[in-house]
Design a protein around this motif. Structure first.
Motif, PDB file in Angstrom:
ATOM      1  N   ARG A  46       0.832  -1.215   0.000  1.00  0.00           N
ATOM      2  CA  ARG A  46       0.000   0.000   0.000  1.00  0.00           C
ATOM      3  C   ARG A  46       0.864   1.262   0.000  1.00  0.00           C
ATOM      4  NH1 ARG A  46      -4.953   2.141  -1.233  1.00  0.00           N
ATOM      5  NH2 ARG A  46      -5.491   3.714   0.267  1.00  0.00           N
ATOM      6  N   VAL A  47       1.913   1.275   0.812  1.00  0.00           N
ATOM      7  CA  VAL A  47       2.815   2.431   0.862  1.00  0.00           C
ATOM      8  C   VAL A  47       3.524   2.615  -0.476  1.00  0.00           C
ATOM      9  CG1 VAL A  47       4.957   3.302   1.910  1.00  0.00           C
ATOM     10  CG2 VAL A  47       3.131   2.418   3.358  1.00  0.00           C
ATOM     11  N   LEU A  50       1.053   4.106  -2.914  1.00  0.00           N
ATOM     12  CA  LEU A  50       0.794   5.523  -2.651  1.00  0.00           C
ATOM     13  C   LEU A  50       1.962   6.397  -3.110  1.00  0.00           C
ATOM     14  CD1 LEU A  50      -0.842   5.312   0.886  1.00  0.00           C
ATOM     15  CD2 LEU A  50      -1.965   6.042  -1.226  1.00  0.00           C
ATOM     16  N   LYS A  51       3.193   5.934  -2.879  1.00  0.00           N
ATOM     17  CA  LYS A  51       4.366   6.693  -3.326  1.00  0.00           C
ATOM     18  C   LYS A  51       4.418   6.780  -4.847  1.00  0.00           C
ATOM     19  CE  LYS A  51       8.318   6.296  -1.307  1.00  0.00           C
ATOM     20  NZ  LYS A  51       9.553   5.782  -0.723  1.00  0.00           N
ATOM     21  N   GLN A  54       1.858   9.303  -6.051  1.00  0.00           N
ATOM     22  CA  GLN A  54       2.308  10.677  -5.811  1.00  0.00           C
ATOM     23  C   GLN A  54       3.388  11.071  -6.815  1.00  0.00           C
ATOM     24  OE1 GLN A  54       0.854  12.776  -3.952  1.00  0.00           O
ATOM     25  NE2 GLN A  54       2.265  14.460  -4.157  1.00  0.00           N
ATOM     26  N   PHE A  86      -1.101  12.757  -1.235  1.00  0.00           N
ATOM     27  CA  PHE A  86      -0.860  11.380  -1.678  1.00  0.00           C
ATOM     28  C   PHE A  86      -2.006  10.441  -1.347  1.00  0.00           C
ATOM     29  CE2 PHE A  86       0.831  11.426   2.594  1.00  0.00           C
ATOM     30  CZ  PHE A  86       0.472  10.205   3.109  1.00  0.00           C
ATOM     31  N   TRP A  87      -2.792  10.739  -0.342  1.00  0.00           N
ATOM     32  CA  TRP A  87      -3.873   9.825   0.062  1.00  0.00           C
ATOM     33  C   TRP A  87      -5.166  10.095  -0.680  1.00  0.00           C
ATOM     34  CZ3 TRP A  87      -1.842  13.452   3.534  1.00  0.00           C
ATOM     35  CH2 TRP A  87      -2.671  14.530   3.819  1.00  0.00           C
ATOM     36  N   GLU A  88      -5.228  11.154  -1.443  1.00  0.00           N
ATOM     37  CA  GLU A  88      -6.470  11.477  -2.168  1.00  0.00           C
ATOM     38  C   GLU A  88      -6.544  10.717  -3.469  1.00  0.00           C
ATOM     39  OE1 GLU A  88      -7.837  15.828  -1.085  1.00  0.00           O
ATOM     40  OE2 GLU A  88      -5.919  15.854  -2.113  1.00  0.00           O
TER      41      GLU A  88
END
Length: 88
Positions: A46-47, A50-51, A54, A86-88
């Motif tokens: 997941r991380v 997300l990276k 972004q 980044f979470w949107e």
């Protein structure tokens, strides 16, 4: 030494709790370890995702107007997308 006055069911229960099943303990421990590793791997994936998202958004801000036209978005849309958290 067992007390003969105790009911048989009670003494069987005591004997059952005294025995230790190493195989069951090892299997249960391995299942718990596997679950923890699975959760950790899921969080890691997941991380990373997300990276990557972004990074891709930030690359939109570096594209020229011609490049943006090629992918079908305007400069305003690119700025709107590139400035998201980044979470949107």
């Amino acid at each position: 030494m067992k007390n003969s006055s105790q009911p048989k069911l009670f003494t069987d229960e005591l004997d059952e709790h005294k025995t230790f099943n190493l195989h069951s303990f090892v299997v249960a421990s391995l299942v718990q370890i596997w679950q923890m590793l699975s959760y950790a791997y899921t969080a890691y994936v997941r991380v990373v995702w997300l990276k990557q998202r972004q990074r891709t958004r930030l690359h939109l801000l570096d594209l020229t107007d011609d490049q943006l036209k090629d992918i079908g978005i305007s400069r305003a849309e690119a700025k709107q997308e590139g400035n998201k958290f980044f979470w949107e």
